[in-house]
Write a protein that holds these residues in place. Structure first.
Motif, PDB file in Angstrom:
ATOM      1  N   ARG A 592       0.842  -1.290  -0.017  1.00 22.29           N
ATOM      2  CA  ARG A 592       0.116  -0.123   0.212  1.00 22.29           C
ATOM      3  C   ARG A 592       0.797   1.222   0.078  1.00 22.29           C
ATOM      4  NH1 ARG A 592      -1.984   0.493   4.668  1.00 22.29           N
ATOM      5  NH2 ARG A 592      -1.782  -1.338   5.660  1.00 22.29           N
ATOM      6  N   ALA A 593       2.146   1.100   0.079  1.00 17.67           N
ATOM      7  CA  ALA A 593       2.905   2.087   0.256  1.00 17.67           C
ATOM      8  C   ALA A 593       3.267   2.914  -1.461  1.00 17.67           C
ATOM      9  CB  ALA A 593       4.487   1.884   0.642  1.00 17.67           C
ATOM     10  N   TYR A 594       3.520   4.184  -1.261  1.00 19.28           N
ATOM     11  CA  TYR A 594       3.655   4.723  -2.499  1.00 19.28           C
ATOM     12  C   TYR A 594       2.548   4.974  -3.579  1.00 19.28           C
ATOM     13  CZ  TYR A 594       8.463   4.105  -0.584  1.00 19.28           C
ATOM     14  OH  TYR A 594       9.435   3.945   0.233  1.00 19.28           O
ATOM     15  N   GLN A 595       1.416   5.445  -3.063  1.00 22.11           N
ATOM     16  CA  GLN A 595       0.344   5.385  -4.020  1.00 22.11           C
ATOM     17  C   GLN A 595       0.068   6.704  -4.547  1.00 22.11           C
ATOM     18  OE1 GLN A 595      -2.894   3.477  -2.030  1.00 22.11           O
ATOM     19  NE2 GLN A 595      -2.307   1.483  -2.242  1.00 22.11           N
ATOM     20  N   ARG A 596      -0.644   6.626  -5.800  1.00 25.31           N
ATOM     21  CA  ARG A 596      -0.859   7.691  -6.683  1.00 25.31           C
ATOM     22  C   ARG A 596      -2.369   8.246  -6.414  1.00 25.31           C
ATOM     23  NH1 ARG A 596       2.527   9.416 -11.346  1.00 25.31           N
ATOM     24  NH2 ARG A 596       3.545   7.518 -10.939  1.00 25.31           N
ATOM     25  N   PRO A 597      -2.817   9.171  -5.548  1.00 22.21           N
ATOM     26  CA  PRO A 597      -4.213   9.291  -5.398  1.00 22.21           C
ATOM     27  C   PRO A 597      -4.884   9.788  -6.499  1.00 22.21           C
ATOM     28  CG  PRO A 597      -2.957  10.886  -4.146  1.00 22.21           C
ATOM     29  CD  PRO A 597      -1.851   9.802  -4.956  1.00 22.21           C
ATOM     30  N   ASP A 598      -6.081   9.723  -6.740  1.00 17.49           N
ATOM     31  CA  ASP A 598      -6.805   9.932  -8.085  1.00 17.49           C
ATOM     32  C   ASP A 598      -7.055  11.626  -7.642  1.00 17.49           C
ATOM     33  OD1 ASP A 598      -7.091   7.356  -8.750  1.00 17.49           O
ATOM     34  OD2 ASP A 598      -9.122   7.170  -7.517  1.00 17.49           O
ATOM     35  N   THR A 599      -7.286  12.236  -6.776  1.00 17.51           N
ATOM     36  CA  THR A 599      -7.622  13.453  -6.879  1.00 17.51           C
ATOM     37  C   THR A 599      -6.603  14.245  -5.637  1.00 17.51           C
ATOM     38  OG1 THR A 599      -9.077  13.209  -5.073  1.00 17.51           O
ATOM     39  CG2 THR A 599      -9.987  13.304  -7.447  1.00 17.51           C
ATOM     40  N   TYR A 600      -6.310  15.503  -5.937  1.00 15.77           N
ATOM     41  CA  TYR A 600      -5.585  16.141  -4.898  1.00 15.77           C
ATOM     42  C   TYR A 600      -6.416  17.322  -4.508  1.00 15.77           C
ATOM     43  CZ  TYR A 600      -1.560  13.494  -6.284  1.00 15.77           C
ATOM     44  OH  TYR A 600      -0.585  12.498  -6.609  1.00 15.77           O
ATOM     45  N   VAL A 601      -6.200  18.026  -3.411  1.00 16.61           N
ATOM     46  CA  VAL A 601      -7.014  18.976  -2.738  1.00 16.61           C
ATOM     47  C   VAL A 601      -5.901  20.217  -2.475  1.00 16.61           C
ATOM     48  CG1 VAL A 601      -9.136  17.930  -2.211  1.00 16.61           C
ATOM     49  CG2 VAL A 601      -7.185  18.280  -0.651  1.00 16.61           C
ATOM     50  N   ASP A 602      -6.351  21.321  -2.433  1.00 17.49           N
ATOM     51  CA  ASP A 602      -5.801  22.486  -1.970  1.00 17.49           C
ATOM     52  C   ASP A 602      -5.408  22.218  -0.611  1.00 17.49           C
ATOM     53  OD1 ASP A 602      -6.104  23.706  -4.354  1.00 17.49           O
ATOM     54  OD2 ASP A 602      -7.447  25.099  -3.626  1.00 17.49           O
ATOM     55  N   ILE A 603      -4.124  22.889  -0.178  1.00 13.89           N
ATOM     56  CA  ILE A 603      -3.547  22.595   1.339  1.00 13.89           C
ATOM     57  C   ILE A 603      -3.478  23.958   1.699  1.00 13.89           C
ATOM     58  CG2 ILE A 603      -1.763  21.742   2.660  1.00 13.89           C
ATOM     59  CD1 ILE A 603      -1.479  19.609   0.624  1.00 13.89           C
ATOM     60  N   GLU A 604      -3.937  24.162   2.857  1.00 13.45           N
ATOM     61  CA  GLU A 604      -3.881  25.357   3.720  1.00 13.45           C
ATOM     62  C   GLU A 604      -2.666  25.432   4.656  1.00 13.45           C
ATOM     63  OE1 GLU A 604      -7.451  27.682   5.184  1.00 13.45           O
ATOM     64  OE2 GLU A 604      -6.547  27.352   7.162  1.00 13.45           O
ATOM     65  N   LEU A 605      -1.919  26.225   4.599  1.00 17.56           N
ATOM     66  CA  LEU A 605      -0.675  26.377   5.355  1.00 17.56           C
ATOM     67  C   LEU A 605      -0.409  27.656   6.119  1.00 17.56           C
ATOM     68  CD1 LEU A 605       2.113  24.758   3.414  1.00 17.56           C
ATOM     69  CD2 LEU A 605       0.907  23.615   5.017  1.00 17.56           C
ATOM     70  N   PRO A 606      -0.110  27.756   7.309  1.00 16.83           N
ATOM     71  CA  PRO A 606       0.415  28.875   7.832  1.00 16.83           C
ATOM     72  C   PRO A 606       1.080  29.821   7.181  1.00 16.83           C
ATOM     73  CG  PRO A 606       1.381  27.450   9.092  1.00 16.83           C
ATOM     74  CD  PRO A 606       0.714  26.594   8.068  1.00 16.83           C
ATOM     75  N   GLY A 607       0.929  31.201   7.003  1.00 15.03           N
ATOM     76  CA  GLY A 607       1.813  31.958   6.339  1.00 15.03           C
ATOM     77  C   GLY A 607       3.013  32.316   7.173  1.00 15.03           C
ATOM     78  N   ASN A 608       3.863  32.845   6.427  1.00 19.17           N
ATOM     79  CA  ASN A 608       5.092  33.373   7.253  1.00 19.17           C
ATOM     80  C   ASN A 608       4.837  34.476   8.220  1.00 19.17           C
ATOM     81  OD1 ASN A 608       6.384  31.512   5.736  1.00 19.17           O
ATOM     82  ND2 ASN A 608       8.114  33.221   5.401  1.00 19.17           N
ATOM     83  N   SER A 609       5.517  34.624   9.504  1.00 19.59           N
ATOM     84  CA  SER A 609       5.034  35.892  10.443  1.00 19.59           C
ATOM     85  C   SER A 609       6.449  36.502  10.811  1.00 19.59           C
ATOM     86  CB  SER A 609       4.256  35.341  11.420  1.00 19.59           C
ATOM     87  OG  SER A 609       4.340  35.855  12.442  1.00 19.59           O
ATOM     88  N   ALA A 610       6.320  37.631  11.087  1.00 24.85           N
ATOM     89  CA  ALA A 610       7.876  38.117  11.623  1.00 24.85           C
ATOM     90  C   ALA A 610       7.667  38.094  13.301  1.00 24.85           C
ATOM     91  CB  ALA A 610       7.901  39.681  11.098  1.00 24.85           C
ATOM     92  N   MET A 611       6.340  37.433  13.805  1.00 21.09           N
ATOM     93  CA  MET A 611       6.405  37.757  15.252  1.00 21.09           C
ATOM     94  C   MET A 611       7.877  36.757  15.770  1.00 21.09           C
ATOM     95  SD  MET A 611       4.099  39.094  16.786  1.00 21.09           S
ATOM     96  CE  MET A 611       3.908  38.441  18.206  1.00 21.09           C
ATOM     97  N   GLY A 612       8.234  35.767  15.323  1.00 13.20           N
ATOM     98  CA  GLY A 612       9.297  35.008  15.977  1.00 13.20           C
ATOM     99  C   GLY A 612      10.530  35.831  16.088  1.00 13.20           C
ATOM    100  N   PRO A 613      11.096  36.318  14.930  1.00 14.12           N
ATOM    101  CA  PRO A 613      12.406  37.311  15.259  1.00 14.12           C
ATOM    102  C   PRO A 613      12.051  38.574  15.818  1.00 14.12           C
ATOM    103  CG  PRO A 613      11.457  37.019  12.656  1.00 14.12           C
ATOM    104  CD  PRO A 613      10.835  35.965  13.639  1.00 14.12           C
TER     105      PRO A 613
END
Lengths: 703, 212
Positions: A592-613
């Motif tokens: 079951r490893a390395y499978q190619r899915p039929d569909t992909y969806v948009d992925i939401e990620l956190p945006g960069n932030s200057a808070m850390g520095p």
């Protein structure tokens, strides 16, 4: 205080005499010159290092990538790597200090070359750095990198908070580094007991450096603990029940829980000491109702659980490496989980054994002594589980495994001396001798440090896409192991012979031979560090021959090996569904490893932030101002801290989208690489034919 | 379905939930609210340690003024009532948020809470200044140091809560009741009630305990 008064001393306590070579120039005695040259050399290293870094960044136009790809990135993988970079830099410094201390003691019969004050700064910074700015960032970095991957998450629950934690830790580390150049660090040891560290006895800036560096690091660790615990509870992939989590994730959870509960006492202890020093309060003073025992209790109420914050992730690493390099599922998974939990619980019940000799009655000592010995039971369970995991496994002696084996042998010895010390009557005999120093290094170095180095070698190919050089790794590992034996086993004997810890010089000639053995051991450890750095250089140079883009160089068992190396920023194109423990091994077995899915969806990620520095800069300015009594800077930094949080509260749209199209493209490129790759057997895993696709071999015990 | 399981269906996270009426936002709140509970646990340990310091320092008056010379129970009682009332009004604000009673009611309850919080802080500062006037300064003794660790630590928390509340009012004005504003209000509510509980402990241990 009027506004104008704030600027009466715009640089606070800063003076020319704060520079490390001032004493030497004013009073050029032989002792002053030696100490001055060493201190100035160290300061120059920091300054030259900083200038060189700025030049390199400018020359190769790296400022922008550094800013937008790294320091403002909320990606847990990058934050993890940055933590480990801090840890390695600080390791180098604290290790050089250790060698200097061993050299001083080797020559210490009747004097030596370091002044007592300089020696005291060395052991104080060595301890403070190794705990707060080497071990803590190292394990935080490894957990940051590995844990979200292991549970099949896209990131931690609070990515910007993660970046802020890193910023706070970095600010603390920077403060300790600056103390080399300007002023002096504390001479009160890593636990800074008052009343010695009160303003009466230590009026300088030393304890203030210590207080604020620890406060920054402690706050960072509290937030990290919250972040990790919430991530593990909330972000697990479907099917990843608690009892299917890889053991490393379990130890990360326990460590996070300990951080949440154990860091506040440290915050309170350092804050109260600061109030004593700055505003004349009387928490820990000798007079007017102060009680230093409160400090001892508060500090070790943090300090002992801290020991387990450090060791548990290392236990997790060994569990992963031993199981992977034995080609077997972990033996006694359930008992390992329970042992980890029991250790986490017991860690809060033993703090008093750090001060058996400080005046409690015998019954209290007995209770805490027994509680301390109890910890040996779950730890013993773990050792047996690891040995049973190896038993009849196909054990491969790779570098992570060498560290694990060194750990098992040496850690058991260190644990045994711990059981001895847990007995108050014995503790009274060897208390404050180097026997104790030998004991805690014996658990800290083969336990924590070897664990982190094992993790570094194990997951490096995952993080950077190429394997580390095996030969230099082996040389380094063996130097660490034998260097450790040389440097610390003599201290057991010296402790029994009565050598007090933290002694700058001694008068007993019979100490000398063992001191020299320890010194040579320390040199071997220094060689180990150099070999480690050389290995990194060689590996980067030869990286094209060692690429493992497919991502599974060691026939890994848990989810993190089921994605490319390095993983895409969203970790998994499609969130995996977990059906078993050792889920990736099962998936490979069942095709079951390395499978190619039929569909992909948009992925939401956190945006960069200057808070850390931003928080890093503000935290550093605040702490520096407090150390040197630069009040305008303190006020400014404090207001900036509040303002930055308010501004962040008003921020919206803090996420960005990776399009399904891009995810598809990247995933297909990887799956194509998998299809084109030749699977290698375990015999070839350290050769360049290993591109990260493992040949399916029988899993489990040798028949 | 067992009652617990049914409960879990309704409650996605501990405390007052936004509820299904808020659609996606209810689900999105779960992680943040859980995280904030964990933070409060850590903060509770902070207070616990400071309480321990206070209790172990009770005899460290070093000949200086003690509880009977310094505490003014009348003022403390008014303070306590103000804070308890503010917890109630924040509760009303939370209900206004959950059941969508409209922005005006929500903001009104929040403003009342803020006024009560500031009133509490005013009385507290007044208490401190009268303690100072009676020689009750923190540098006088270990006991007073411990007192001025514990009670002002709570006061600083309340101050932070008030600033946070003002910022949230600003966010409501700027963005309306979007997810992030709702999350802010819900977390501040937890924080506010937490400080109320801490104050009850302070009132019982420090003031009532000190005056008996």
């Amino acid at each position: 205080m009027s506004i104008a008064a704030l600027f009466d001393h715009p640089l606070g306590r800063l003076q020319w005499s704060s520079l490390p070579f001032w004493d030497m120039l004013q009073h050029p005695t032989k002792g002053n010159i030696i100490n001055g040259v060493i201190a100035t050399g160290a300061a120059s290293l920091v300054v030259v290092g900083a200038i060189a870094l700025v030049l390199v960044l400018t020359r190769y136009k790296l400022w922008r990538p550094l800013w937008s790809d790294w320091v403002t990135s909320p990606d847990h993988k990058k934050i993890g790597i940055m933590y480990i970079v801090i840890a390695l830099v600080m390791l180098a410094r604290a290790l050089i200090e250790a060698v200097l201390m061993r050299a001083q003691q080797a020559f210490g019969l009747g004097g030596g070359f370091l002044s007592p004050d300089h020696f005291a700064q060395l052991f104080s910074t060595h301890g403070t750095i190794m705990i707060f700015f080497m071990a803590m960032p190292f394990l935080t970095g490894v957990i940051n990198y590995v844990m979200p991957l292991q549970i099949g998450a896209r990131d931690v629950s609070f990515p910007v908070l993660n970046s802020i934690s890193l910023g706070l830790t970095a600010a603390g580390a920077a403060l300790v580094m600056v103390s080399l150049v300007i002023g002096k660090f504390s001479t009160g040891g890593w636990f800074g007991y008052p009343p010695y560290t009160e303003a009466n006895f230590s009026p300088g800036v030393g304890p203030d450096y210590w207080i604020w560096a620890l406060s920054l690091a402690g706050l960072g660790a509290t937030l990290t603990g919250i972040n990790f615990a919430v991530t593990i509870y909330r972000e697990r992939a479907p099917g990843m029940t608690l009892m299917r989590m890889p053991l490393f994730t379990w130890t990360a959870l326990c460590t996070a829980i300990i951080m949440i509960f154990a860091m506040p006492p440290l915050t309170v202890a350092t804050a109260q000491l600061a109030l004593d020093r700055y505003l004349g309060f009387h928490y820990f003073t000798n007079d007017l109702g102060g009680n230093m025992m409160n400090f001892a209790n508060l500090f070790w109420l943090f300090g002992h659980p801290e020991v387990y914050i450090l060791i548990l992730p290392a236990f997790g690493v060994y569990s992963e490496t031993i199981s992977t390099f034995s080609g077997k599922a972990l033996f006694g998974y359930r008992s390992l989980v329970m042992a980890t939990m029991v250790i986490a619980l017991l860690s809060f019940t033993v703090w008093l054994h750090h001060f058996f000799t400080m005046g409690q009655d015998a019954n209290i000592n007995a209770v805490f002594g027994i509680a301390s010995m109890l910890i040996g039971i779950p730890t013993g369970v773990k050792i047996y589980d690891w040995m049973w995991t190896m038993f009849r496994g196909r054990v491969r002696l790779t570098v992570p495994m060498i560290y694990a084996l060194g750990f098992i042998v040496l850690f058991v010895l260190g644990g045994m001396s711990g059981i001895l010390l847990a007995n108050p009557t014995i503790d009274y005999q060897v208390h404050n001798t180097v026997f104790l120093v030998a004991h805690f290094h014996n658990v800290a170095v083969p336990g924590v440090l070897f664990g982190m180095l094992s993790a570094y070698h194990f997951w490096f190919p995952k993080a950077f896409g190429f394997r580390l050089n095996e030969r230099w790794g082996m040389i380094s590992a063996l130097c660490w192991i034998f260097g450790f034996i040389g440097a610390f086993f003599p201290l057991y004997a010296l402790g029994l012979m009565g050598l007090p810890r933290r002694t700058v010089a001694y008068t007993e000639a019979r100490y000398v031979p063992l001191e020299w053995v320890a010194f040579l051991g320390a040199l071997l450890i220094l060689a180990a560090l150099l070999a480690l750095l050389w290995q990194l250089w060689v590996s980067i140079r030869d990286r094209d021959g060692n690429r493992v883009f497919v991502g599974d160089p060691w026939a890994g068992r848990s989810l993190e090996w089921s994605t490319s190396a390095p993983p895409p920023e969203y970790n998994y194109a499609v969130i995996p569904v977990v059906e078993d423990r050792d889920t990736f091994t099962r998936a490979k077995e069942q095709g079951r490893a390395y499978q190619r899915p039929d569909t992909y969806v948009d992925i939401e990620l956190p945006g960069n932030s200057a808070m850390g520095p931003a928080i890093a800069a503000i935290g550093f300015a605040l702490a520096f101002g407090l150390v040197w009594h630069i009040w305008w800077l303190v006020i400014l930094a404090f207001l900036a801290a509040i303002a930055s949080m308010i501004v962040r509260g008003f921020a919206r749209d803090t996420t960005r989208i990776v399009s399904a199209q891009q995810v598809r493209q990247e995933h297909h490129r990887w799956i194509d690489a998998v299809a084109a790759a030749t699977a290698v057997s375990r015999a070839d895993e350290c050769k360049s034919v290993n591109v990260g696709l493992a040949l399916q071999e029988a899993d489990g015990v040798v028949p | 379905m067992s009652p617990q399981a049914a409960m879990y269906q309704v409650n996605k996270y501990p405390g007052l939930n936004l509820g299904p009426g808020h659609g996606q936002d209810d689900e999105a709140a779960a992680t943040v609210m859980f995280g904030f509970w964990v933070f409060l646990m850590s903060d509770a340990i902070l207070f616990g340690m400071v309480f321990a310091t206070y209790v172990t320092s009770l005899h460290g008056t070093a000949g200086g003024p003690g509880p009977h010379d310094l505490y003014d129970i009348k003022s403390i009682f008014i303070e306590t009532m103000l804070l308890l009332a503010s917890s109630f009004t924040f509760g009303m604000a939370s209900l206004a948020l959950k059941y969508k009673h409209g922005r005006i009611r929500l903001v009104s309850w929040m403003v009342v809470t803020l006024v009560l919080g500031i009133g509490f802080l005013g009385f507290e500062l007044h208490d401190f200044s009268s303690m100072f006037a009676h020689g009750g300064v923190p540098s006088r003794s270990g006991f007073l140091s411990a007192f001025f660790d514990l009670v002002p630590l709570h006061g600083l928390h309340v101050t932070a809560g008030c600033i946070w509340l003002i910022c949230l009012l600003g966010q409501i004005g700027r963005y309306g009741l979007d997810l992030k504003t709702k999350l802010g209000i819900m977390r501040l509510a937890l924080f506010w009630h937490f400080l109320d509980i801490v104050w009850i402990a302070i009132f019982s241990v420090v003031y009532l305990g000190g005056l008996t």
